[in-house]
Write an enzyme that holds these catalytic residues in place. Structure first.
Site, short mmCIF file in Angstrom:
data_model
loop_
_atom_site.label_atom_id
_atom_site.label_comp_id
_atom_site.label_asym_id
_atom_site.label_seq_id
_atom_site.Cartn_x
_atom_site.Cartn_y
_atom_site.Cartn_z
N HIS A 1 79.77 -64.21 -82.61
CA HIS A 1 80.97 -63.98 -81.81
C HIS A 1 80.62 -63.96 -80.32
O HIS A 1 79.58 -63.44 -79.90
CB HIS A 1 81.61 -62.64 -82.18
CG HIS A 1 82.18 -62.62 -83.55
ND1 HIS A 1 83.05 -61.65 -83.97
CD2 HIS A 1 82.00 -63.45 -84.63
CE1 HIS A 1 83.39 -61.86 -85.23
NE2 HIS A 1 82.76 -62.95 -85.65
N CYS B 1 82.11 -56.54 -82.68
CA CYS B 1 81.95 -56.75 -81.24
C CYS B 1 82.26 -55.49 -80.44
O CYS B 1 81.63 -55.24 -79.41
CB CYS B 1 82.83 -57.91 -80.80
SG CYS B 1 82.29 -59.48 -81.52
N GLU C 1 81.80 -62.21 -77.86
CA GLU C 1 81.64 -60.86 -77.30
C GLU C 1 80.29 -60.27 -77.65
O GLU C 1 79.64 -59.62 -76.82
CB GLU C 1 82.75 -59.94 -77.81
CG GLU C 1 84.15 -60.41 -77.53
CD GLU C 1 84.72 -61.32 -78.61
OE1 GLU C 1 85.95 -61.50 -78.61
OE2 GLU C 1 83.96 -61.84 -79.45
N CYS D 1 86.57 -57.65 -82.28
CA CYS D 1 86.60 -57.14 -83.65
C CYS D 1 85.75 -55.87 -83.73
O CYS D 1 85.14 -55.45 -82.74
CB CYS D 1 86.06 -58.20 -84.61
SG CYS D 1 84.28 -58.48 -84.46
#
Length: 166
Positions: free
Chosen positions: A63, A96, A65, A93
């Site tokens: 991800h 993250c 992030e 999420c």
């Protein structure tokens, strides 16, 4: 008092940085990765780190992030990161959010909610979103993380990078 505070209005720097994350998300999609982008802004709003999604190389943990949080933790001391902002096209999420918390980043700005993302991704096995707002993760921690998002004025523009992808 909640350890995460939700502020109503983004600054001009926040909006400019959100637009950059949207460009990073489109570039990620164009390279065959998932359409997400994130960056780390310093206390003055200047961009220090950038990342798109790296699904092709890292699968479900690539991800944007998380990539930024990991690089930030390696590059900067916690006292500095506490004054920095993680800016991301879509709400972080739970993974993250945890990475952002553990990196020591003090503020998060996001454009579109994960709930809206779930409407776009459906039950795609590459993005089985969790119904867990980032504030819930931050509130479970021992230090405050300021949260600003979503930014409704940019939501439809952010959603365009996801249309037809999932």
């Amino acid at each position: 008092m909640s350890k995460s505070d939700k502020k109503a209005e983004p600054t001009a720097a926040d909006l400019a940085n959100l637009r950059e994350t949207m460009q990073l998300a489109q570039a990620s999609r164009d390279s065959g990765n998932h359409p997400f982008g994130a960056l780390l802004a310093g206390p003055d709003g200047a961009v220090l780190l950038r990342s798109g999604n790296t699904f092709r190389a890292d699968k479900g943990v690539g991800h944007a992030e998380m990539n930024v949080a990991r690089a930030a933790a390696k590059a900067y001391p916690p006292e500095f990161l506490a004054e920095c902002t993680l800016v991301t096209s879509v709400e972080p999420c739970c993974m993250c959010s945890g990475g952002t918390y553990w990196a020591g980043i003090g503020r998060v700005v996001y454009g579109m909610t994960e709930k809206r993302l779930a409407e776009l991704t459906g039950d795609n096995p590459e993005n089985l979103t969790m119904d867990m707002p980032c504030e819930h993760i931050f509130d479970a921690g021992q230090r405050r993380v300021e949260v600003l998002g979503p930014v409704p004025a940019l939501e439809e523009e952010i959603a365009k990078a996801h249309e037809g992808f999932w």
